[in-house]
Design a protein around this motif. Structure first.
Motif, PDB file in Angstrom:
ATOM      1  N   TYR A   4       0.806  -1.225   0.000  1.00  0.00           N
ATOM      2  CA  TYR A   4       0.000   0.000   0.000  1.00  0.00           C
ATOM      3  C   TYR A   4       0.840   1.277   0.000  1.00  0.00           C
ATOM      4  O   TYR A   4       0.658   2.149  -0.845  1.00  0.00           O
ATOM      5  CB  TYR A   4      -0.959   0.006   1.186  1.00  0.00           C
ATOM      6  N   PHE A   5       1.759   1.403   0.926  1.00  0.00           N
ATOM      7  CA  PHE A   5       2.493   2.661   1.060  1.00  0.00           C
ATOM      8  C   PHE A   5       3.301   2.995  -0.193  1.00  0.00           C
ATOM      9  O   PHE A   5       3.422   4.146  -0.577  1.00  0.00           O
ATOM     10  CB  PHE A   5       3.375   2.655   2.304  1.00  0.00           C
ATOM     11  N   TYR A   6       3.866   1.971  -0.834  1.00  0.00           N
ATOM     12  CA  TYR A   6       4.618   2.215  -2.070  1.00  0.00           C
ATOM     13  C   TYR A   6       3.699   2.447  -3.258  1.00  0.00           C
ATOM     14  O   TYR A   6       4.073   3.082  -4.222  1.00  0.00           O
ATOM     15  CB  TYR A   6       5.540   1.035  -2.387  1.00  0.00           C
ATOM     16  N   SER A  69       2.564  10.988   9.521  1.00  0.00           N
ATOM     17  CA  SER A  69       1.733  11.669   8.520  1.00  0.00           C
ATOM     18  C   SER A  69       1.308  10.707   7.407  1.00  0.00           C
ATOM     19  O   SER A  69       0.242  10.880   6.818  1.00  0.00           O
ATOM     20  CB  SER A  69       2.470  12.870   7.925  1.00  0.00           C
ATOM     21  N   SER A  70       2.107   9.690   7.121  1.00  0.00           N
ATOM     22  CA  SER A  70       1.740   8.701   6.106  1.00  0.00           C
ATOM     23  C   SER A  70       0.506   7.918   6.532  1.00  0.00           C
ATOM     24  O   SER A  70      -0.363   7.620   5.707  1.00  0.00           O
ATOM     25  CB  SER A  70       2.884   7.726   5.855  1.00  0.00           C
ATOM     26  N   ARG A  96     -11.267  -0.480   8.727  1.00  0.00           N
ATOM     27  CA  ARG A  96      -9.965  -0.360   8.085  1.00  0.00           C
ATOM     28  C   ARG A  96      -9.075   0.528   8.915  1.00  0.00           C
ATOM     29  O   ARG A  96      -9.493   1.552   9.422  1.00  0.00           O
ATOM     30  CB  ARG A  96     -10.115   0.229   6.670  1.00  0.00           C
ATOM     31  N   TYR A  97      -7.825   0.128   9.058  1.00  0.00           N
ATOM     32  CA  TYR A  97      -6.801   0.985   9.633  1.00  0.00           C
ATOM     33  C   TYR A  97      -5.662   1.008   8.633  1.00  0.00           C
ATOM     34  O   TYR A  97      -4.959   0.009   8.440  1.00  0.00           O
ATOM     35  CB  TYR A  97      -6.323   0.491  11.000  1.00  0.00           C
ATOM     36  N   VAL A  98      -5.530   2.094   7.936  1.00  0.00           N
ATOM     37  CA  VAL A  98      -4.590   2.292   6.839  1.00  0.00           C
ATOM     38  C   VAL A  98      -4.751   1.160   5.829  1.00  0.00           C
ATOM     39  O   VAL A  98      -5.725   1.134   5.099  1.00  0.00           O
ATOM     40  CB  VAL A  98      -3.136   2.476   7.319  1.00  0.00           C
ATOM     41  N   ASP A  99      -3.845   0.173   5.807  1.00  0.00           N
ATOM     42  CA  ASP A  99      -3.910  -0.858   4.771  1.00  0.00           C
ATOM     43  C   ASP A  99      -4.419  -2.208   5.260  1.00  0.00           C
ATOM     44  O   ASP A  99      -4.404  -3.181   4.512  1.00  0.00           O
ATOM     45  CB  ASP A  99      -2.547  -1.025   4.098  1.00  0.00           C
ATOM     46  N   PHE A 141      -9.152   4.723  -8.238  1.00  0.00           N
ATOM     47  CA  PHE A 141      -7.827   5.258  -7.993  1.00  0.00           C
ATOM     48  C   PHE A 141      -6.941   5.056  -9.195  1.00  0.00           C
ATOM     49  O   PHE A 141      -6.964   4.017  -9.825  1.00  0.00           O
ATOM     50  CB  PHE A 141      -7.157   4.574  -6.792  1.00  0.00           C
ATOM     51  N   ASP A 142      -6.142   6.053  -9.495  1.00  0.00           N
ATOM     52  CA  ASP A 142      -5.171   5.955 -10.565  1.00  0.00           C
ATOM     53  C   ASP A 142      -3.828   5.568  -9.940  1.00  0.00           C
ATOM     54  O   ASP A 142      -2.875   6.333  -9.931  1.00  0.00           O
ATOM     55  CB  ASP A 142      -5.052   7.319 -11.271  1.00  0.00           C
ATOM     56  N   THR A 143      -3.820   4.400  -9.324  1.00  0.00           N
ATOM     57  CA  THR A 143      -2.611   3.913  -8.666  1.00  0.00           C
ATOM     58  C   THR A 143      -2.484   2.421  -8.917  1.00  0.00           C
ATOM     59  O   THR A 143      -3.351   1.796  -9.482  1.00  0.00           O
ATOM     60  CB  THR A 143      -2.663   4.100  -7.132  1.00  0.00           C
ATOM     61  N   SER A 144      -1.392   1.884  -8.442  1.00  0.00           N
ATOM     62  CA  SER A 144      -1.208   0.433  -8.538  1.00  0.00           C
ATOM     63  C   SER A 144      -1.589  -0.234  -7.222  1.00  0.00           C
ATOM     64  O   SER A 144      -1.097  -1.279  -6.893  1.00  0.00           O
ATOM     65  CB  SER A 144       0.241   0.134  -8.890  1.00  0.00           C
TER      66      SER A 144
END
Length: 148
Positions: A4-6, A69-70, A96-99, A141-144
């Motif tokens: 997720y973070f990457y 902050s992330s 959900r907690y972040v990922d 989302f425009d992400t991977s």
């Protein structure tokens, strides 16, 4: 959510959208500019080591792992995902907690059915995700950002 973070493609230019133009954003502009510089530097350092970051758009950044902050921005970034999942029929509980995601679904599973086919049935048929290889990708989302 895998990697997720990457895989996030976060832009500080979208803060107004995420925070619905809240007046506080103007008051913390200096702080957000400092954070943006940290994210720019982090991206510059890790980019040569991560081939999965080659397609990141200009002024978009992955989230530095472990940075407070992330976690905050990661939660804000996925607000649309939260809203969308909550509208799926049969979802009894979503957390959900972040990922990390906990999903309780009102569905009896056939002994021949596995988790992957259940996720595909729920998420692909509703149009929330599409299949990309062996992963599911969130359509908004425009992400991977991958879900498995």
């Amino acid at each position: 959510i895998k990697s997720y973070f990457y895989s996030v493609s976060f832009s500080f230019d979208n803060l107004n959208k995420y925070f619905e133009d809240h007046e506080l954003l103007g008051k913390i502009r200096t702080l957000t500019n400092c954070m943006k510089k940290v994210y720019e530097r982090y991206f510059h350092i890790i980019r040569p080591y991560r081939s999965d970051l080659e397609n990141v758009k200009k002024n978009h950044y992955p989230l530095p792992i472990g940075l407070f902050s992330s976690m905050l921005l990661g939660n804000v970034y996925l607000k649309d995902l939260d809203r969308s999942i909550m509208t799926i029929p049969g979802v009894m509980h979503y957390g959900r907690y972040v990922d990390d995601i906990l999903l309780v679904i009102d569905k009896t599973i056939d002994k021949n059915e596995n988790t992957t086919s259940l996720l595909e049935e729920i998420f692909i048929k509703t149009g929330l995700f599409h299949k990309e290889g062996t992963n599911l990708k969130f359509n908004k989302f425009d992400t991977s950002c991958k879900v498995s």
